[in-house]
Design an enzyme around this catalytic site. Sequence first.
Site, PDB file in Angstrom:
ATOM      1  N   ASP A   1      32.591  24.441  46.793  1.00 25.11           N
ATOM      2  CA  ASP A   1      31.968  23.533  47.178  1.00 25.11           C
ATOM      3  C   ASP A   1      32.820  22.240  47.456  1.00 25.11           C
ATOM      4  O   ASP A   1      34.151  22.302  47.326  1.00 25.11           O
ATOM      5  CB  ASP A   1      30.879  23.299  45.940  1.00 25.11           C
ATOM      6  CG  ASP A   1      31.569  22.802  44.863  1.00 25.11           C
ATOM      7  OD1 ASP A   1      33.150  23.519  44.580  1.00 25.11           O
ATOM      8  OD2 ASP A   1      30.578  22.132  44.351  1.00 25.11           O
TER       9      ASP A   1
ATOM     10  N   GLU B   1      31.927  23.298  40.867  1.00 24.17           N
ATOM     11  CA  GLU B   1      33.024  22.426  40.600  1.00 24.17           C
ATOM     12  C   GLU B   1      32.286  20.028  41.298  1.00 24.17           C
ATOM     13  O   GLU B   1      32.763  19.764  40.293  1.00 24.17           O
ATOM     14  CB  GLU B   1      34.060  22.293  41.346  1.00 24.17           C
ATOM     15  CG  GLU B   1      35.377  21.938  39.984  1.00 24.17           C
ATOM     16  CD  GLU B   1      36.006  20.125  40.790  1.00 24.17           C
ATOM     17  OE1 GLU B   1      36.127  19.560  39.660  1.00 24.17           O
ATOM     18  OE2 GLU B   1      35.481  20.131  41.914  1.00 24.17           O
TER      19      GLU B   1
HETATM   20 ZN   LIG Z   1      38.888  19.889  43.378  1.00 23.42          ZN
END
Ligand SMILES: [Zn+2]
Length: 457
Positions: A101, A163
């Site tokens: 992501d 994340e």
């Molecule tokens: Zn990162």
Amino acid sequence: MSPGMGVRCGFMTGPEVPDAVRRVLPDVRKDLDALIRIPSVSADPAAAGEVERSAEATAALFRVEGAEVEILRVEGGRPGVLARFPAPEGQPTALLYAHHDVQPTGDPALWTSPPFEPTERGERLYGRGSADDKAGIAMHLAVIRAYAGRPPVGVTVFVEGEEEIGSPTLSAFLAAHRDKLAADVIVLADSANFDVGVPALTTTLRGLADCEVEVRVLDHGVHSGVYGGAVPDALTALCRLLATLHDDEGNVAIKGLVTAPAPEVDYPEERFRQEAGILDGVQLLGTGSVAERVWAKPSASVLAIDAPRVADASNTLIPVARAKVSVRLAPGDDANRALTALAEHLRSHAPWGVQVEVREGDAGQPYAATAEGPAYTAAREAFGEAWGRESVDMGIGGTIPFIAEFAAAFPDAAILVTGAGDPDSRAHGADESLHLGEFERACVAEALLLSKLAADH
Ligand SMILES: [Zn+2]
């Protein structure tokens, strides 16, 4: 297998490794470009389909290399990709982490080329995720390909999908899939090197604690002419309270926060000032070396204040004002204890008896690696060979909560924090980029690391 290959253990060692990596890089680069084209912004609910698509694209890349691949998630979480290459008999297993992501782009007008259109200029590849952290996926892919899908140690590639929104379900994920993720060495490729040409292992990260503080003085706003001079206004009281977070030199004045040992790396002040974009004449806060101040000591910042807008100002004493305060914590501190210390500081330093209410916010643990042992020795050798100079141990002033999560979930594994980025990568900013020479060296280093882990064994 050529005669020069590592016949002893049946896998490549030494000079064959960099050559094998360089041979696969042109194709890996095409795959990296394709990943950058997927706008997998985890913070944007409307992009959920793109996050799914980037998980599938990542899974496909490793499936082709012969891995046993699964797309996994826990309740409410974004898809993570797990690709497993079983360990040859008697060899250890390395978990190679990255995330698929990315951060939102911010104002696209600030980008020189469109954020999701990978574009090479000079030595750099521009695009959202080019460095953070689709480069991490590409690194792991390059290593697997260099070994033709049969790495010398067991490899589990784990590519997370959330994340950039703080890994909300990671601890549940680690618990649910613990057996599949278990490894002797964990390589978290989501950091950066110290400078272009200077490899680094990230051995410390600061933690985070934040809160909202509200100051109340009056039960309603009153005329500043009638009452001013005797009645304090809430904004002045709040500013006085916030000013107590630092001493006159700019050191954090909250009692009980930890300071870690000073790092050995020299972080030149001029370079730091330039990277930060600090204006002429503005002094740096605090005391100690630059590296010590940003990696090993706590910091305190006021992130926001709720107050009337200047355009709406009237001659009224403000009854209530609120601020958000954030504290970065030195490695070795405890985030929950620090959050309590911050709240206690704010409650006990209110001027003039004004009422103070503190709402405690997030707490993210800092991290300090032991930074020694066979995996660190192997990594330092690998980095030294890939760059032709010794690596440095560096800190990060920011917080990556997932690192502490891995350390807690796998206390016996050696954790190496690496990455392909550099200080000009502008992760999270406009014109994010990857230095392609550094990327190559990072891939070579990771491939060498695996061969050394196997040879060690
Ligand atoms: Zn990162």
